[in-house]
Motif scaffolding. Structure first.
Motif, mmCIF file in Angstrom:
data_model
loop_
_atom_site.group_PDB
_atom_site.id
_atom_site.type_symbol
_atom_site.label_atom_id
_atom_site.label_comp_id
_atom_site.label_asym_id
_atom_site.label_seq_id
_atom_site.Cartn_x
_atom_site.Cartn_y
_atom_site.Cartn_z
ATOM 1 N N LYS A 146 0.824 -1.211 0.000
ATOM 2 C CA LYS A 146 0.000 0.000 0.000
ATOM 3 C C LYS A 146 0.857 1.259 0.000
ATOM 4 C CE LYS A 146 -3.731 -2.351 2.433
ATOM 5 N NZ LYS A 146 -4.491 -2.475 3.704
ATOM 6 N N ASP A 147 2.100 1.130 0.376
ATOM 7 C CA ASP A 147 3.008 2.262 0.398
ATOM 8 C C ASP A 147 3.458 2.582 -1.029
ATOM 9 O OD1 ASP A 147 4.829 4.221 0.898
ATOM 10 O OD2 ASP A 147 6.147 3.022 2.177
ATOM 11 N N THR A 148 3.082 3.745 -1.521
ATOM 12 C CA THR A 148 3.417 4.111 -2.903
ATOM 13 C C THR A 148 4.834 4.649 -3.044
ATOM 14 O OG1 THR A 148 2.467 6.315 -2.566
ATOM 15 C CG2 THR A 148 1.021 4.603 -3.481
ATOM 16 N N ASN A 149 5.462 4.942 -1.927
ATOM 17 C CA ASN A 149 6.829 5.458 -1.962
ATOM 18 C C ASN A 149 7.838 4.315 -1.898
ATOM 19 O OD1 ASN A 149 5.949 8.197 -1.904
ATOM 20 N ND2 ASN A 149 5.641 8.013 0.311
ATOM 21 N N GLU A 150 8.987 4.557 -2.471
ATOM 22 C CA GLU A 150 10.033 3.541 -2.408
ATOM 23 C C GLU A 150 10.473 3.370 -0.956
ATOM 24 O OE1 GLU A 150 13.322 4.082 -4.960
ATOM 25 O OE2 GLU A 150 12.113 4.347 -6.773
ATOM 26 N N PRO A 151 10.695 2.123 -0.529
ATOM 27 C CA PRO A 151 11.102 1.908 0.863
ATOM 28 C C PRO A 151 12.480 2.489 1.150
ATOM 29 C CG PRO A 151 11.324 -0.112 -0.402
ATOM 30 C CD PRO A 151 10.610 0.871 -1.291
ATOM 31 N N THR A 152 12.667 2.925 2.358
ATOM 32 C CA THR A 152 13.967 3.485 2.749
ATOM 33 C C THR A 152 14.889 2.419 3.319
ATOM 34 O OG1 THR A 152 13.073 4.050 4.927
ATOM 35 C CG2 THR A 152 12.985 5.747 3.214
ATOM 36 N N ARG A 153 14.335 1.220 3.587
ATOM 37 C CA ARG A 153 15.161 0.112 4.057
ATOM 38 C C ARG A 153 14.561 -1.189 3.542
ATOM 39 N NH1 ARG A 153 13.237 -2.675 8.547
ATOM 40 N NH2 ARG A 153 11.314 -1.855 9.481
ATOM 41 N N GLU A 154 15.315 -2.238 3.690
ATOM 42 C CA GLU A 154 14.888 -3.555 3.229
ATOM 43 C C GLU A 154 13.615 -3.996 3.953
ATOM 44 O OE1 GLU A 154 16.620 -8.159 3.053
ATOM 45 O OE2 GLU A 154 17.783 -6.548 3.971
#
Length: 259
Positions: A146-154
């Motif tokens: 659901k998170d449309t942003n690229e993850p900041t961590r694995e």
């Protein structure tokens, strides 16, 4: 690797000193041929060749194409059981030609080779894979969050969570399971085992958030409920995936909504 030494006989028919017996045997490869430009009907054609019984059916097909009949048409790529492109029916059973040894399929009798069933034959051993891949695409075989942003961590996952879907990550999309399914033979609209296996791989992935969507896709009249649990798919899988078990787990998830 040492080159095999062909046998050399003396006038009495005995092997001459210093020469080993030939490792080669004569086999008959019986191929189901089809070319729409020539005839609307498929025909069987026999090819005789000398081959080491420890070689593979793919090697025999190469010998036919390179030395006997360049018009023979089949798919292959890696030749090491990874790409899945050379799935075909060998002696009536779905197999990968690159993993099937001549010695393991009774070379004393003609070895039959024909295209996998349930998909339109384009030429010889090549079938139209588009319906198979469309079913694969339909189950959304990719990670959805659901998170449309690229993850900041694995996106972390425990070993236990990873093990939950480990078996179904092994699929190489060869279509051996789907084209061994009698339901798929009779109704090409059925998603088929491979598509369900690839849906399973993401439904039970703890990092994915689209399990409900995939379950609803497979709840369709052409989805998991068409499976008749014949185990053909599990027997046909060259990667040893417990396909029928995966299908049953998807059915259970549809009923319980727990996954």
């Amino acid at each position: 690797m040492a080159t095999p030494v062909l046998d050399k006989k003396d006038a009495a028919g005995e092997p001459e000193p210093g020469f080993a017996d030939s490792p080669y045997i004569t086999v008959t490869i019986r191929v189901r041929r089809f070319n729409a430009e020539v005839s609307a009907e498929a025909v069987w054609e026999d090819f005789q060749l000398e081959i080491d019984p420890k070689e593979r059916v793919l090697d025999a097909l190469h010998k036919i194409k390179w030395d006997l009949d360049g018009s023979l048409t089949f798919r292959r790529s890696c030749a090491h059981g990874i790409c899945g492109s050379d799935a075909m029916r060998i002696n009536g059973k779905n197999r990968l030609a690159c993993k099937t040894l001549i010695k393991d399929i009774n070379p004393e009798k003609p070895i039959t080779v024909e295209p996998i069933k349930g998909l339109t034959v384009l030429k010889d051993l090549v079938v139209d894979m588009e319906p198979f891949f469309q079913a694969y695409r339909d189950v959304m075989p990719f990670l959805i969050t659901k998170d449309t942003n690229e993850p900041t961590r694995e996106r972390l996952q425990t070993a236990e969570d990873r093990e939950r879907f480990d078996d179904t990550t092994k699929c190489i999309l060869c279509a051996a399971c789907t084209s061994s399914c009698p339901v798929f033979w009779n109704d090409g609209q059925y998603f088929g085992p491979a598509a369900i296996v690839n849906a399973h791989r993401f439904i039970f992935d703890s990092r994915d958030e689209a399990g409900e969507q995939r379950l609803e896709i497979l709840n369709d009249r052409d989805g998991v409920w068409r499976c008749r649990t014949t185990f053909n798919c599990t027997d046909a899988c060259p990667r040893g995936i417990e396909v029928t078990k995966a299908i049953q787990e998807v059915k259970r998830a549809l009923i319980t909504r727990r996954f």
